[in-house]
Design an enzyme around this catalytic site. Structure first.
Site, PDB file in Angstrom:
ATOM      1  N   CYS A 119      53.566  -4.584 -36.518  1.00 30.17           N
ATOM      2  CA  CYS A 119      53.774  -5.125 -37.874  1.00 30.17           C
ATOM      3  C   CYS A 119      53.410  -6.603 -37.985  1.00 30.17           C
ATOM      4  O   CYS A 119      53.302  -7.132 -39.094  1.00 30.17           O
ATOM      5  CB  CYS A 119      55.207  -4.893 -38.324  1.00 30.17           C
ATOM      6  SG  CYS A 119      55.660  -3.154 -38.297  1.00 30.17           S
ATOM      7  N   HIS A 252      56.391  -9.815 -44.070  1.00 31.25           N
ATOM      8  CA  HIS A 252      56.210  -8.400 -43.750  1.00 31.25           C
ATOM      9  C   HIS A 252      57.248  -7.610 -44.534  1.00 31.25           C
ATOM     10  O   HIS A 252      58.424  -7.976 -44.580  1.00 31.25           O
ATOM     11  CB  HIS A 252      56.386  -8.191 -42.238  1.00 31.25           C
ATOM     12  CG  HIS A 252      56.462  -6.744 -41.859  1.00 31.25           C
ATOM     13  ND1 HIS A 252      55.563  -5.801 -42.321  1.00 31.25           N
ATOM     14  CD2 HIS A 252      57.351  -6.069 -41.077  1.00 31.25           C
ATOM     15  CE1 HIS A 252      55.886  -4.624 -41.830  1.00 31.25           C
ATOM     16  NE2 HIS A 252      56.964  -4.749 -41.092  1.00 31.25           N
ATOM     17  N   ASN A 282      57.336   0.382 -45.672  1.00 28.06           N
ATOM     18  CA  ASN A 282      56.832  -0.470 -44.589  1.00 28.06           C
ATOM     19  C   ASN A 282      55.465   0.068 -44.152  1.00 28.06           C
ATOM     20  O   ASN A 282      55.382   1.150 -43.577  1.00 28.06           O
ATOM     21  CB  ASN A 282      57.842  -0.428 -43.442  1.00 28.06           C
ATOM     22  CG  ASN A 282      57.434  -1.282 -42.256  1.00 28.06           C
ATOM     23  OD1 ASN A 282      56.284  -1.703 -42.145  1.00 28.06           O
ATOM     24  ND2 ASN A 282      58.372  -1.519 -41.352  1.00 28.06           N
TER      25      ASN A 282
HETATM   26  O1  UT7 Z   1      58.425  -3.083 -39.229  1.00 24.40           O
HETATM   27  C1  UT7 Z   1      59.018  -3.621 -38.101  1.00 24.40           C
HETATM   28  C2  UT7 Z   1      60.285  -4.193 -38.422  1.00 24.40           C
HETATM   29  N1  UT7 Z   1      61.271  -3.153 -38.727  1.00 24.40           N
HETATM   30  C3  UT7 Z   1      62.368  -3.510 -39.329  1.00 24.40           C
HETATM   31  O2  UT7 Z   1      62.501  -4.652 -39.701  1.00 24.40           O
HETATM   32  C4  UT7 Z   1      63.482  -2.504 -39.503  1.00 24.40           C
HETATM   33  C5  UT7 Z   1      64.770  -3.183 -39.203  1.00 24.40           C
HETATM   34  N2  UT7 Z   1      65.953  -2.361 -39.397  1.00 24.40           N
HETATM   35  C6  UT7 Z   1      66.363  -1.946 -40.615  1.00 24.40           C
HETATM   36  O3  UT7 Z   1      65.699  -2.191 -41.608  1.00 24.40           O
HETATM   37  C7  UT7 Z   1      67.698  -1.263 -40.712  1.00 24.40           C
HETATM   38  O4  UT7 Z   1      68.393  -1.380 -39.494  1.00 24.40           O
HETATM   39  C8  UT7 Z   1      67.586   0.240 -41.100  1.00 24.40           C
HETATM   40  C9  UT7 Z   1      67.135   0.368 -42.546  1.00 24.40           C
HETATM   41  C10 UT7 Z   1      66.606   0.941 -40.186  1.00 24.40           C
HETATM   42  C11 UT7 Z   1      68.944   0.916 -40.994  1.00 24.40           C
HETATM   43  O5  UT7 Z   1      69.880   0.242 -41.808  1.00 24.40           O
HETATM   44  P1  UT7 Z   1      71.324  -0.117 -41.213  1.00 24.40           P
HETATM   45  O6  UT7 Z   1      72.082  -0.777 -42.308  1.00 24.40           O
HETATM   46  O7  UT7 Z   1      71.101  -0.889 -39.939  1.00 24.40           O
HETATM   47  O8  UT7 Z   1      71.943   1.304 -40.977  1.00 24.40           O
HETATM   48  P2  UT7 Z   1      72.511   1.926 -39.616  1.00 24.40           P
HETATM   49  O9  UT7 Z   1      71.409   2.207 -38.673  1.00 24.40           O
HETATM   50  O10 UT7 Z   1      73.650   1.082 -39.164  1.00 24.40           O
HETATM   51  O11 UT7 Z   1      73.096   3.298 -40.130  1.00 24.40           O
HETATM   52  C12 UT7 Z   1      74.237   3.330 -41.016  1.00 24.40           C
HETATM   53  C13 UT7 Z   1      74.546   4.769 -41.352  1.00 24.40           C
HETATM   54  C14 UT7 Z   1      74.606   5.696 -40.130  1.00 24.40           C
HETATM   55  O12 UT7 Z   1      75.658   6.619 -40.344  1.00 24.40           O
HETATM   56  P3  UT7 Z   1      77.085   6.431 -39.622  1.00 24.40           P
HETATM   57  O13 UT7 Z   1      76.763   6.403 -38.157  1.00 24.40           O
HETATM   58  O14 UT7 Z   1      77.602   5.114 -40.137  1.00 24.40           O
HETATM   59  O15 UT7 Z   1      77.846   7.617 -40.083  1.00 24.40           O
HETATM   60  C15 UT7 Z   1      73.291   6.427 -40.186  1.00 24.40           C
HETATM   61  O16 UT7 Z   1      73.364   7.697 -39.593  1.00 24.40           O
HETATM   62  O17 UT7 Z   1      73.506   5.302 -42.188  1.00 24.40           O
HETATM   63  C16 UT7 Z   1      73.059   6.557 -41.673  1.00 24.40           C
HETATM   64  N3  UT7 Z   1      71.663   6.745 -42.025  1.00 24.40           N
HETATM   65  C17 UT7 Z   1      71.243   7.369 -43.131  1.00 24.40           C
HETATM   66  N4  UT7 Z   1      71.905   7.946 -44.129  1.00 24.40           N
HETATM   67  C18 UT7 Z   1      71.177   8.490 -45.130  1.00 24.40           C
HETATM   68  C19 UT7 Z   1      70.570   6.310 -41.325  1.00 24.40           C
HETATM   69  N5  UT7 Z   1      69.458   6.670 -41.971  1.00 24.40           N
HETATM   70  C20 UT7 Z   1      69.842   7.304 -43.094  1.00 24.40           C
HETATM   71  C21 UT7 Z   1      69.136   7.882 -44.155  1.00 24.40           C
HETATM   72  N6  UT7 Z   1      69.837   8.460 -45.150  1.00 24.40           N
HETATM   73  N7  UT7 Z   1      67.787   7.877 -44.235  1.00 24.40           N
END
Ligand code: UT7
Length: 325
Positions: A119, A252, A282
């Site tokens: 990225c 980005h 993204n």
């Molecule tokens: O391009 C290179 C750079 N990439 C990035 O910058 C990505 C960086 N990371 C992020 O943008 C975020 O970490 C994510 C968007 C990937 C995830 O967001 P988050 O606020 O960190 O969520 P999380 O991983 O802590 O997940 C929270 C909850 C989990 O459920 P529990 O364990 O709390 O019950 C996940 O299972 O959200 C759940 N979850 C979803 N729920 C519905 C994860 N993906 C989804 C989904 N739909 N698509």
């Protein structure tokens, strides 16, 4: 007289198939994978993304973006003397997507190569092109980000498959007496390879290892917010500028929360951030030139504006480019 590298034209290309979050919910439901528009919008800011049709490759999107950038710059393909394509989703293992693109543009002879910095790829490619223009090796470069991330997605993994999309963006970068790129700053730390990767590889006619995208979102998020502030401050210091000199931050486009957090840390107003993640998702190395082109064509970015471009991604890689448009 200083020889600068200046963006003289921008272009982009999105494949026609647009999937909203509701379309993703419908696509994933038969697999028993649950997601929702609310979750995706709240956690990422993404509302839609574009996916290519079968048989379309990164060079196909790139050629369209390049034609628009050359038209905007008033430059003919035959004048181009350097092509750099930032991509993690090349058409083939080899030759480079840049070579395939060169042929599709109907030209030959100039040096062409791909840059692989995921990225951050466009920031790396712009930095390399800037150096080659400074040194006199090139005078009119095409710098492109082109990606087809839809082919790397695991549609059984809701934590990643809703985040990415396909697209391409390009700029014509020309030698000029007036700035131009003011400063660049690129970095990497390979110890973080595992937090964002596609581990598979081709060997003996087979794919060994998993060829789908894996990401530890929280680890990437934490690293990203730290390094994006750091590289922004570094590039400003190199150019002898302050955040007050920035007209537009074009980061980005991975997650609106990361983008706005960078703006807050730099004490930049939110309305100075160019946002396309809502409509494109993204698109990895394509996201910055896609956002730049959209902001130029929308009339937001004007000639003479000072732009901060910033990237972060797999590798782990990161960097920024400060430029007068
Ligand atoms: O391009 C290179 C750079 N990439 C990035 O910058 C990505 C960086 N990371 C992020 O943008 C975020 O970490 C994510 C968007 C990937 C995830 O967001 P988050 O606020 O960190 O969520 P999380 O991983 O802590 O997940 C929270 C909850 C989990 O459920 P529990 O364990 O709390 O019950 C996940 O299972 O959200 C759940 N979850 C979803 N729920 C519905 C994860 N993906 C989804 C989904 N739909 N698509």
């Amino acid at each position: 007289m200083t020889r600068y590298a200046r963006i003289t034209g921008t272009g982009s290309c999105l494949p026609p198939q647009r999937l909203t979050n509701a379309d993703m919910v419908a696509l994933l439901a038969p697999r028993g994978v649950e997601t929702s528009d609310e979750w995706i919008v709240e956690r990422t800011g993404i509302r839609a993304r574009h996916f290519v049709a079968d048989g379309v490759y990164a060079s196909d999107l790139a050629v369209e973006a390049c034609r628009k950038a050359m038209e905007a710059a008033g430059v003919a393909a035959g004048e181009i003397d350097l092509i750099i394509v930032a991509t993690s989703t090349p058409d083939m293992v080899f030759p480079s997507t840049a070579a395939i693109l060169q042929h599709k543009l109907g030209v030959a002879g100039c040096p062409v190569f791909d840059v692989q910095a995921v990225c951050s790829g466009f920031i790396y490619a712009l930095t390399v092109a800037d150096s080659l223009i400074h040194s006199g090796t090139a005078s009119k470069a095409l710098v492109v980000g082109a990606e087809i991330f839809s082919r790397l997605l695991d549609f059984n993994d809701r934590t990643t498959c809703v985040l990415f999309g396909d697209g391409a963006g390009a700029v014509v970068l020309e030698a000029s007496d007036t700035p131009g790129i003011l400063a660049t700053d690129i970095h990497a730390d390979g110890k973080h390879t595992g937090i964002l990767c596609v581990p598979g590889h081709v060997s003996g006619g087979q794919i060994l290892g998993d060829p789908l995208l894996k990401m530890d979102g929280q680890a990437v998020f934490k690293l990203a917010v730290g390094v994006l502030e750091e590289t922004a401050r570094t590039v400003l210091a190199k150019a002898g500028k302050t955040t007050e000199d920035i007209n537009w931050l074009i980061p980005h486009q991975a997650n609106i929360r990361i983008m706005l957090s960078t703006a807050r840390k730099l004490k930049l107003a939110q309305d100075k951030v160019v946002v396309t993640v809502d409509q494109h998702g993204n698109t990895s190395a394509a996201s910055i030139p896609l956002a730049l082109d959209q902001a130029v064509r929308d009339g937001k970015v004007q000639r003479g504006d000072t732009l901060m471009l910033e990237g972060v991604g797999g590798g782990f890689t990161w960097g920024s480019v400060l430029l007068d448009f």
